[in-house]
Scaffold this active site. Structure first.
Site, PDB file in Angstrom:
ATOM      1  CE1 TYR A   1      -6.831  97.295  63.741  1.00 40.38           C
ATOM      2  CE2 TYR A   1      -8.169  95.405  64.410  1.00 40.38           C
ATOM      3  CZ  TYR A   1      -7.556  96.619  64.712  1.00 40.38           C
ATOM      4  OH  TYR A   1      -7.664  97.137  65.962  1.00 40.38           O
TER       5      TYR A   1
ATOM      6  CE  LYS B   1     -10.915  64.918  75.392  1.00 40.79           C
ATOM      7  NZ  LYS B   1     -10.147  63.782  74.845  1.00 40.79           N
TER       8      LYS B   1
HETATM    9  C1  LIG Z   1     -10.902  62.998  74.060  1.00 39.17           C
HETATM   10  C2  LIG Z   1     -10.896  61.522  74.151  1.00 39.17           C
HETATM   11  C3  LIG Z   1     -12.084  60.797  73.954  1.00 39.17           C
HETATM   12  C4  LIG Z   1     -13.340  61.427  73.425  1.00 39.17           C
HETATM   13  O1  LIG Z   1     -13.155  61.660  72.039  1.00 39.17           O
HETATM   14  P1  LIG Z   1     -14.303  62.225  71.111  1.00 39.17           P
HETATM   15  O2  LIG Z   1     -13.738  62.146  69.739  1.00 39.17           O
HETATM   16  O3  LIG Z   1     -14.555  63.618  71.547  1.00 39.17           O
HETATM   17  O4  LIG Z   1     -15.504  61.370  71.300  1.00 39.17           O
HETATM   18  C5  LIG Z   1     -12.056  59.431  74.225  1.00 39.17           C
HETATM   19  N1  LIG Z   1     -10.904  58.811  74.612  1.00 39.17           N
HETATM   20  C6  LIG Z   1      -9.748  59.484  74.763  1.00 39.17           C
HETATM   21  C7  LIG Z   1      -8.530  58.742  75.166  1.00 39.17           C
HETATM   22  C8  LIG Z   1      -9.704  60.850  74.525  1.00 39.17           C
HETATM   23  O5  LIG Z   1      -8.543  61.509  74.644  1.00 39.17           O
END
Ligand SMILES: *Cc1c(COP(=O)(O)O)cnc(C)c1O
Length: 380
Positions: free
Chosen positions: A271, A39
């Site tokens: 800054y 994702k």
């Molecule tokens: C993002 C997500 C994962 C992966 O999680 P990681 O901690 O990056 O391994 C797995 N299952 C769900 C439902 C997620 O939202």
């Protein structure tokens, strides 16, 4: 001219390390299957490179958050399959964690995507579509076991168990839940959620079950079930909060020094004049800033590395510039053009995150698009 000549800094991404990490997770989870979570553009690194590399290594189950991401992923996996010699019998499975929005249902069918259904309403809408199309469409169900974020809450789950016909038109391909505290192995919620999940799946029609994301893979065999869903660990992140990652580092970010200057006692940098020198100091400026994902919270507390030597960030982070105290480094070793490692072997993402007061996930997904991205390809 290449992008590396024109961009200010180079982000090297090691696809081979991602594949190595996936294989290590797969071996650790076996006999459970190992999926890959890609994702948010593979955690900001580039799904179009990451997904085909994982597919070539044998990964056949992918998770994304949104329908848009799933359509992009389907295209790039199709291209990878078309370019390979391998005889594939079925396309890889793509699960969409955020479910099927009513307006996008037909895209799921068209691209062969599997929604993760999170409410009774979503289950109803998917069953209606199945009925209208006169086929049993595949879907996964997410059961909330203690995170109160996404997935069927306990009351909806109880109704589903009392009215199992709600699922009769659907091909249930996976039951999943998500752990809230898996990066804290001793947290009591882990075992509570595991027990709740074991009960939940036993009350649903037979389907593979999945509980563990990256950190869950390291909690013990009882958390593995049939499928694990790592994301962060693939990209080199640590599975236990505060501990060094056992995974291979994937990302290296290096920026060339633009300018070096000498300042004297009492002179300030950047800054807000938030840093004032307590003695003579040499300051090196590089051309990356918060617009590139160098989080502003790193001002006066982050660092970079020059040839293994730690150089602290001094002053605030600007949009396009960051300043380092290089007083401790030999004059000759810091010149315009000298590379400062902001992320890499000396300074892994979890360490950068600790300095920024955040998690490595946010460091990765904040990396900007001004870098020249250099892909180190996976050996085949
Ligand atoms: C993002 C997500 C994962 C992966 O999680 P990681 O901690 O990056 O391994 C797995 N299952 C769900 C439902 C997620 O939202």
């Amino acid at each position: 001219m290449t992008r590396e000549d024109t961009a200010g800094a180079v982000l090297s991404i090691d696809a081979g390390a991602i594949v190595t990490n996936w294989r290590a997770l797969r071996d650790r989870a076996a006999p459970a299957e190992c999926a890959a979570v890609v994702k948010a553009d593979a955690y900001g690194l580039g799904v179009e490179q990451v997904a085909p590399a994982l597919w070539a290594a044998g990964c056949r189950v992918f998770f994304v958050a949104t329908l848009d991401e799933a359509i992009t992923l389907r295209w790039c996996l199709q291209r990878a399959a078309a370019e390979s010699e391998a005889e594939e019998t079925s396309p890889p499975a793509i699960f969409v964690l955020n479910g099927a929005p009513p307006t996008g249902q037909m895209e799921f069918v068209q691209y062969g995507l599997i929604p993760v259904l999170n409410t009774l309403d979503e289950i109803g809408a998917w069953a209606s579509l199945s009925e209208a199309l006169d086929c049993r469409l595949p879907a996964a169900i997410h059961v909330d076991t203690g995170m109160a974020r996404l997935g069927l809450p306990p009351d909806e789950f109880a109704r589903l168990c009392a009215e199992p016909d709600r699922l009769s038109g659907i091909a249930l391909g996976l039951v999943l839940s998500h752990l809230a505290c898996a990066d804290a192995p001793g947290h009591p919620l882990n075992h509570k959620q595991r027990a709740a999940f074991a009960t939940a799946r036993s009350r649903l029609p037979a389907a593979p079950a999945s509980l563990a994301a990256s950190s869950g893979v390291f909690l013990g065999d009882g958390f593995l079930f049939d499928l694990v869903r790592p994301g962060y660990a693939l990209y080199g992140g640590s599975s236990v909060a505060g501990e060094t990652s056992p995974m291979q580092g994937v990302v290296r970010l290096e920026a060339p020094v633009l300018q070096v200057r000498q300042i004297d006692t009492g002179e300030s940098v950047g800054y807000g004049a938030s840093y004032a020198a307590s003695g003579p100091r040499r300051i090196a400026t590089v051309g990356v800033g918060y617009a590139d994902g160098i989080l502003r919270s790193l001002g006066n507390c982050g660092a970079g590395y020059i040839g293994g030597w730690r150089v602290p960030i001094v002053g605030r982070i600007s949009m396009d510039l960051t300043t380092f105290d290089v007083t401790g480094v030999d004059d000759q070793a810091v010149q315009p053009g000298t590379l400062i490692e902001l992320i890499g072997p000396h300074h892994p993402i979890d360490e950068v995150a600790r300095e920024a007061g955040t998690i490595g996930y946010e460091i990765l997904t904040s990396l900007g698009n001004r870098y020249a991205r250099r892909w180190l390809s996976a050996a085949t």
